[in-house]
Write an enzyme that holds these catalytic residues in place. Structure first.
Site, PDB file in Angstrom:
ATOM      1  CB  THR A   1      -0.901   0.037   1.251  1.00  0.00           C
ATOM      2  OG1 THR A   1      -0.096  -0.344   2.370  1.00  0.00           O
ATOM      3  CG2 THR A   1      -2.062  -0.922   1.116  1.00  0.00           C
TER       4      THR A   1
ATOM      5  CB  SER B   1      30.235  -7.319   4.981  1.00  0.00           C
ATOM      6  OG  SER B   1      29.341  -8.345   5.403  1.00  0.00           O
TER       7      SER B   1
ATOM      8  N   GLY C   1      16.520 -11.931   3.424  1.00  0.00           N
ATOM      9  CA  GLY C   1      15.498 -12.492   2.535  1.00  0.00           C
ATOM     10  C   GLY C   1      14.268 -13.010   3.257  1.00  0.00           C
ATOM     11  CB  ALA C   2      13.385 -13.468   6.709  1.00  0.00           C
TER      12      ALA C   2
ATOM     13  CB  SER D   1      18.048  -3.834   2.112  1.00  0.00           C
ATOM     14  OG  SER D   1      16.670  -3.756   1.924  1.00  0.00           O
TER      15      SER D   1
ATOM     16  CG  ASP E   1      10.567  -2.067   4.030  1.00  0.00           C
ATOM     17  OD1 ASP E   1       9.393  -2.187   4.444  1.00  0.00           O
ATOM     18  OD2 ASP E   1      11.033  -2.731   3.092  1.00  0.00           O
TER      19      ASP E   1
ATOM     20  CE1 TYR F   1       7.724  -4.127  -3.126  1.00  0.00           C
ATOM     21  CE2 TYR F   1       8.583  -2.524  -4.687  1.00  0.00           C
ATOM     22  CZ  TYR F   1       7.992  -2.812  -3.481  1.00  0.00           C
ATOM     23  OH  TYR F   1       7.644  -1.777  -2.632  1.00  0.00           O
TER      24      TYR F   1
END
Ligand code: GLA
Length: 378
Positions: A34, A66, A119-120, A125, A169, A221
């Site tokens: 949304t 990393s 990826g969950a 990110s 997010d 997406y």
């Protein structure tokens, strides 16, 4: 999160000590796909996130390590300096987006690590982007306001990572508040904190990770977003937000069946977010749960961003009498979010693990959720 490990790695790589910053991943109770339609979302930040140690290095280069991937990248701050590693592009993108907004920054060293499962669907990110946007804002005293920090993360996704995401997010990662969900109106950008304590009312919130990896980059997406924008254009609106089912029916002949289904889901989802907020004000968790199932099947059948494993988990939840269960986040894999009466919890987890393992050869991962604070210095 293992802060000592990050400190040790930073010291090992750069022979110094820096300052520590963190930003969380997020859950979203309801309001999926949304945000880029100008609608409402209802996320909260979680107790899993990204932590980075950072120290200015007096050069015009970023040296980034990393810890989780045991990978190192070095890059400059100009557009042509983009690193090849995809994880480093998130940091590079944040630097570039800050500079595009007039922020003066320079080189720094960093080592970072996260505990948001990748990826969950919990926005690892966004956690990474917000950590660096917030840290650079503080370290260089840029005075960027918090909404703009979220937009810097979003633009990083758009311009350096290939995902035309909405703002949910990054907003959740920056604005999160312990014990509260946030209802954000993605058109006006007004938001409201809602105290959220399901345990006090006899419910638990739990995520079941199918461990099916989702990859939003270059993925369907962006196609979903394009469908929504086509329908909005036919309706003569900036966003699908505010359109009714009657409006949609009136243009049905002018749009493809696929776009029609995508828009039908989004228009339904707008109302579900508002229903859930009203239900929460009455502590009516059963209604919250019903709307979650509706979202799940809308995302599965109309928006087509679910997958067999997640449909299976939602079905098992329904069979176990779980109040609400649905796919969470962008889709194409990841987690279900489940609202479970406390007395049903143990049986649900055991049943879901056993049935899922019998069918797919491995158990889903189980994450309990603690709603926590947003981007901050440690
Ligand atoms: C991803 C995007 C968000 C949002 C969700 C779906 O997480 O980054 O902007 O669109 O999918 O609600």
């Amino acid at each position: 999160m293992n802060l000592t490990l990050i400190n040790n790695k930073f010291n090992e790589k750069f022979g110094a000590t820096g300052e520590m910053f963190t930003s969380p991943g997020r859950i979203n109770l309801i309001g999926e796909h949304t945000d880029y339609n100008g609608g409402f979302v209802f996320p909260g930040a979680i107790d899993k996130g990204m932590v980075a140690e950072i120290k200015l290095n007096g050069t015009d280069k970023v040296r980034a390590y990393s810890v989780d991937l045991n990978d190192y990248a070095e890059f400059g701050l100009n557009e042509e300096d983009a690193p090849s590693q995809s994880w480093a592009r998130y940091i590079f993108g944040v630097c570039r987006e800050i500079q595009k907004r007039g922020g003066k920054i320079a080189g720094f060293d960093t080592a970072f690590s996260g505990d948001v499962p990748l990826g969950a669907g919990m926005s690892s990110s966004a956690a990474l982007e917000s950590t660096f946007a917030n840290a650079l804002n503080e370290l260089f005293s840029l005075g960027i306001d918090r909404f703009e920090l979220a937009r810097i993360g979003q633009s990083t996704e758009h311009n350096y990572c290939g995902v035309k995401c909405g703002i949910m997010d990054q907003f959740a990662s920056v604005f999160g508040k312990a014990g509260h969900l946030m209802r954000l109106d993605c058109r006006s950008m007004e938001f409201e904190y809602f105290p959220f304590d399901p345990e006090q009312h006899g419910y638990k919130l739990v995520l079941l990770d199918s461990v099916v990896k989702h990859e939003l980059v270059g993925s369907p997406y962006n196609d979903r977003r394009a469908s929504c924008e086509r329908v909005a254009a036919v309706l003569g609106r900036e966003f699908l937000r505010g359109a009714t089912m009657e409006d949609l029916e009136a243009v049905r002949e002018k749009i493809s069946e696929e776009d029609y289904k995508r828009a039908r889901y989004v228009i339904g989802e707008e109302q579900r977010v508002l229903d859930v907020c009203e239900a929460l004000k009455r502590d009516d968790y059963e209604t919250v749960g019903k709307r979650m199932y509706e979202t799940h099947w809308g995302m599965s059948r109309d928006y087509e961003v679910s997958c067999e494993e997640l449909d299976f988990l939602a079905t098992v939840a329904e069979e176990c009498g779980v109040a609400g269960s649905r796919i969470m986040g962008g889709g194409f894999g990841g987690c279900t979010i489940n609202l479970v009466r406390t007395e049903l919890y143990d049986n649900f987890i055991a049943t879901a693990k056993a049935k899922f393992a019998a069918k797919y050869g491995h158990e889903p991962k189980v994450y309990s959720v603690v709603i926590s604070d947003g981007a901050r210095r440690l």
